[in-house]
Structure formats: structure tokens, C-alpha cells
Scaffold this active site. Structure first.
Site, mmCIF file in Angstrom:
data_model
loop_
_atom_site.group_PDB
_atom_site.id
_atom_site.type_symbol
_atom_site.label_atom_id
_atom_site.label_comp_id
_atom_site.label_asym_id
_atom_site.label_seq_id
_atom_site.Cartn_x
_atom_site.Cartn_y
_atom_site.Cartn_z
ATOM 1 N N SER A 6 0.829 -1.208 0.000
ATOM 2 C CA SER A 6 0.000 0.000 0.000
ATOM 3 C C SER A 6 0.860 1.253 0.000
ATOM 4 O O SER A 6 1.668 1.472 0.917
ATOM 5 C CB SER A 6 -0.905 0.018 1.229
ATOM 6 O OG SER A 6 -1.456 1.316 1.365
ATOM 7 N N HIS A 31 -1.278 -1.253 -4.221
ATOM 8 C CA HIS A 31 -2.543 -0.885 -3.573
ATOM 9 C C HIS A 31 -2.581 0.617 -3.333
ATOM 10 O O HIS A 31 -1.641 1.200 -2.782
ATOM 11 C CB HIS A 31 -2.624 -1.662 -2.254
ATOM 12 C CG HIS A 31 -3.919 -1.576 -1.525
ATOM 13 N ND1 HIS A 31 -5.001 -2.383 -1.803
ATOM 14 C CD2 HIS A 31 -4.317 -0.780 -0.496
ATOM 15 C CE1 HIS A 31 -5.998 -2.102 -0.975
ATOM 16 N NE2 HIS A 31 -5.610 -1.119 -0.166
ATOM 17 N N ASP A 33 -4.919 3.727 -1.669
ATOM 18 C CA ASP A 33 -5.989 3.983 -0.713
ATOM 19 C C ASP A 33 -6.539 5.397 -0.876
ATOM 20 O O ASP A 33 -5.890 6.365 -0.486
ATOM 21 C CB ASP A 33 -5.454 3.811 0.712
ATOM 22 C CG ASP A 33 -5.168 2.357 1.031
ATOM 23 O OD1 ASP A 33 -6.118 1.560 1.005
ATOM 24 O OD2 ASP A 33 -3.995 2.029 1.297
ATOM 25 N N MET A 35 -9.222 8.140 0.280
ATOM 26 C CA MET A 35 -10.078 8.452 1.439
ATOM 27 C C MET A 35 -10.679 9.842 1.271
ATOM 28 O O MET A 35 -9.996 10.753 0.825
ATOM 29 C CB MET A 35 -9.239 8.435 2.723
ATOM 30 C CG MET A 35 -8.507 7.139 2.956
ATOM 31 S SD MET A 35 -7.529 7.240 4.461
ATOM 32 C CE MET A 35 -6.625 5.706 4.375
ATOM 33 N N HIS A 64 -8.399 1.027 -3.792
ATOM 34 C CA HIS A 64 -9.321 0.814 -2.668
ATOM 35 C C HIS A 64 -9.974 2.155 -2.330
ATOM 36 O O HIS A 64 -9.332 3.046 -1.793
ATOM 37 C CB HIS A 64 -8.503 0.267 -1.484
ATOM 38 C CG HIS A 64 -9.278 0.080 -0.227
ATOM 39 N ND1 HIS A 64 -8.671 -0.102 0.997
ATOM 40 C CD2 HIS A 64 -10.617 0.041 0.018
ATOM 41 C CE1 HIS A 64 -9.588 -0.247 1.930
ATOM 42 N NE2 HIS A 64 -10.773 -0.151 1.376
ATOM 43 N N MET A 66 -12.185 4.333 -0.206
ATOM 44 C CA MET A 66 -12.859 4.511 1.089
ATOM 45 C C MET A 66 -13.617 5.826 1.009
ATOM 46 O O MET A 66 -13.255 6.828 1.635
ATOM 47 C CB MET A 66 -11.815 4.512 2.209
ATOM 48 C CG MET A 66 -11.274 3.127 2.508
ATOM 49 S SD MET A 66 -9.718 3.166 3.395
ATOM 50 C CE MET A 66 -8.597 3.241 2.008
ATOM 51 N N MET A 135 -11.296 -6.070 5.477
ATOM 52 C CA MET A 135 -10.513 -5.135 6.294
ATOM 53 C C MET A 135 -10.208 -5.808 7.630
ATOM 54 O O MET A 135 -11.114 -6.278 8.330
ATOM 55 C CB MET A 135 -11.305 -3.849 6.558
ATOM 56 C CG MET A 135 -11.493 -2.947 5.359
ATOM 57 S SD MET A 135 -9.986 -2.550 4.450
ATOM 58 C CE MET A 135 -8.980 -1.756 5.706
ATOM 59 N N ASP A 173 -6.513 -6.625 4.339
ATOM 60 C CA ASP A 173 -5.887 -5.302 4.406
ATOM 61 C C ASP A 173 -5.893 -4.762 5.835
ATOM 62 O O ASP A 173 -6.960 -4.556 6.411
ATOM 63 C CB ASP A 173 -6.699 -4.360 3.477
ATOM 64 C CG ASP A 173 -6.112 -2.963 3.364
ATOM 65 O OD1 ASP A 173 -5.054 -2.696 3.950
ATOM 66 O OD2 ASP A 173 -6.746 -2.140 2.655
#
Ligand code: DX5
Ligand code: ZN
Length: 214
Positions: A6, A31, A33, A35, A64, A66, A135, A173
Site C-alpha cells: 500500500s 494498492h 488507498d 479516502m 481501494h 474509502m 478489512m 488489508d
């Protein structure tokens, strides 16, 4: 075990350098992330950063999200180079429609479950999925402690996948390291995400090799 490091724990001032390191590594994918400060209590980075990473990356991008209403951004996620688009079950009212739209754009469709969301929530969609992301921490931050009941969830998800004859892979993850990865492998995980364990290591390439060998 497949490994998806990540970039959340990478050096954002030297992101191209860190992506080049991952290109040379045994990692299977990268990966990312995203957010939004609404779905999770933190903000990371958005599409321009993914696009910049894509220009340097020689591995598939595992994105991913979020964020709330991820269905609004499917084309944008595809356009910035994602191979896999992960949406949270908790963020999608019409999950089936969203999964179909992701696949229609040529990406692999993955659904993510928060630690408190039971595996049975995917019972009626599991055969349509390419991947399920469990998660093992509450999403929003790197470097958190692994939540132990994930092991049981992996086992239950394995059973659900087998029962449905689904080809979905299981990714985990949060809090992945040399101690937790063997437990995940034993329970039936296919892929692990690792942020701080890789990027805080003295030798990130060796840290990735270690997870791969589990
Ligand atoms: C957390 C993110 C993770 C994070 C994992 O919300 O989804 O991908 O980078 O970090 P570590 O591996 O440090 O727990
Ligand atoms: Zn993640």
C-alpha cells in the site's frame, strides 16, 4: 501468497522512486488507498495521484476507495489506470449495479467489508465478484493493530466462495506483517495488502519477499 503493497505508507515527496522500487520487487500489484474524510475519518489522495503513479507503475493498480458514492467515479477510476476497483459494501446501496458497471468498464470488481460487516452480506453477489477485500483494521489509517476475528471471517468467506463456485480471490488489508501473514495464509487468504510493514522496513524488497514466501 500474493502481495499488494500500500502506497499510503510511501514517501509522498518521492512517490515515483517508491513506485520504481515496487516495480523491481516481487509484489504482484500496487494498492492505492483513496479516502474522502466522510466514509472514513481521514483524507489521503485522489485521481491525479493515481494517474501519476500509473505512468510509472509496471504492476496492476489495486484501487481501494474509502469514499461515499463510489459509483459516481467508475469511469474516472478506469481512466486513471486502475486494474481492480474496490468499493465498500457499506458505501453502496445498489451494489449489484455498481459491480456490473465496474466490470463493464473493463476492471476487476472487488467488494470490501469493514471489520464489523459479516461475510454473509455478500451471499447474493459472491459469484459476480473477482475479489473480496476483508478489512482487518477499521479503514482510514495505516499502522493499526490487526483485528483477530478476521481469521474466522476468511474461513467463512472461503466456504461461501466454494459453495457458490465463485472465482473471487480473498485479499486482506490492515496490520499485515511477518506474524499475521502466516495466519492469513493458513485461513485461506490469496492476497495481502501491506503498508507500514513494507515501507518502514530497513529493506522493503526483502519485506515483500518475506510475505510472498508465506
Ligand atoms: C487502511 C488502508 C490500508 C493501509 C494498511 O485504511 O486501507 O491499505 O495502508 O496499512 P498497514 O499495512 O500499515 O496496516
Ligand atoms: Zn487499503
Amino acid at each position: 501468497m500474493k502481495v499488494s503493497p500500500s502506497l499510503l505508507s510511501a514517501d509522498f515527496g518521492n512517490i515515483a522512486r517508491d513506485v520504481e522500487m515496487l516495480n523491481r520487487s516481487s509484489a504482484d500489484m500496487i494498492h492505492l488507498d483513496v479516502m474522502d474524510g466522510v466514509f472514513v475519518p481521514n483524507i489521503s489522495f485522489g485521481f491525479p495521484v493515481i494517474e501519476a503513479v500509473c505512468k510509472v507503475a509496471q504492476k496492476p493498480l489495486d484501487v481501494h476507495l474509502m469514499i461515499v458514492e463510489p459509483q459516481k467515479y467508475i469511469t474516472q477510476v478506469r481512466d486513471c489506470g486502475a486494474a481492480i476497483m474496490n468499493v465498500h459494501q457499506e458505501a453502496c446501496v445498489h451494489l449489484h449495479r455498481t459491480v456490473e458497471a465496474i466490470k463493464k468498464e473493463g476492471m476487476k470488481a472487488a467488494v470490501t467489508l469493514n471489520p464489523s460487516t459479516p461475510v454473509c452480506m455478500l451471499e447474493d453477489i459472491i459469484s459476480d465478484l473477482d475479489m473480496v477485500l476483508l478489512m482487518s483494521v477499521n479503514p482510514g489509517f495505516g499502522g493499526q493493530k490487526f483485528i483477530g476475528n478476521t481469521i474466522e471471517k476468511i474461513r467463512r468467506l472461503r466456504e461461501l466462495i466454494a459453495r457458490a463456485g465463485s472465482h473471487a480471490e480473498i485479499e486482506v488489508d490492515g496490520g499485515v506483517n511477518a506474524d499475521t501473514a502466516p495466519l492469513l495464509a493458513e485461513a485461506g487468504a490469496d492476497i495481502v495488502v501491506a503498508g507500514s510493514y513494507v515501507f518502514k522496513a530497513a529493506d522493503p524488497l526483502e519485506a515483500i519477499n518475506g510475505l510472498k514466501a508465506v
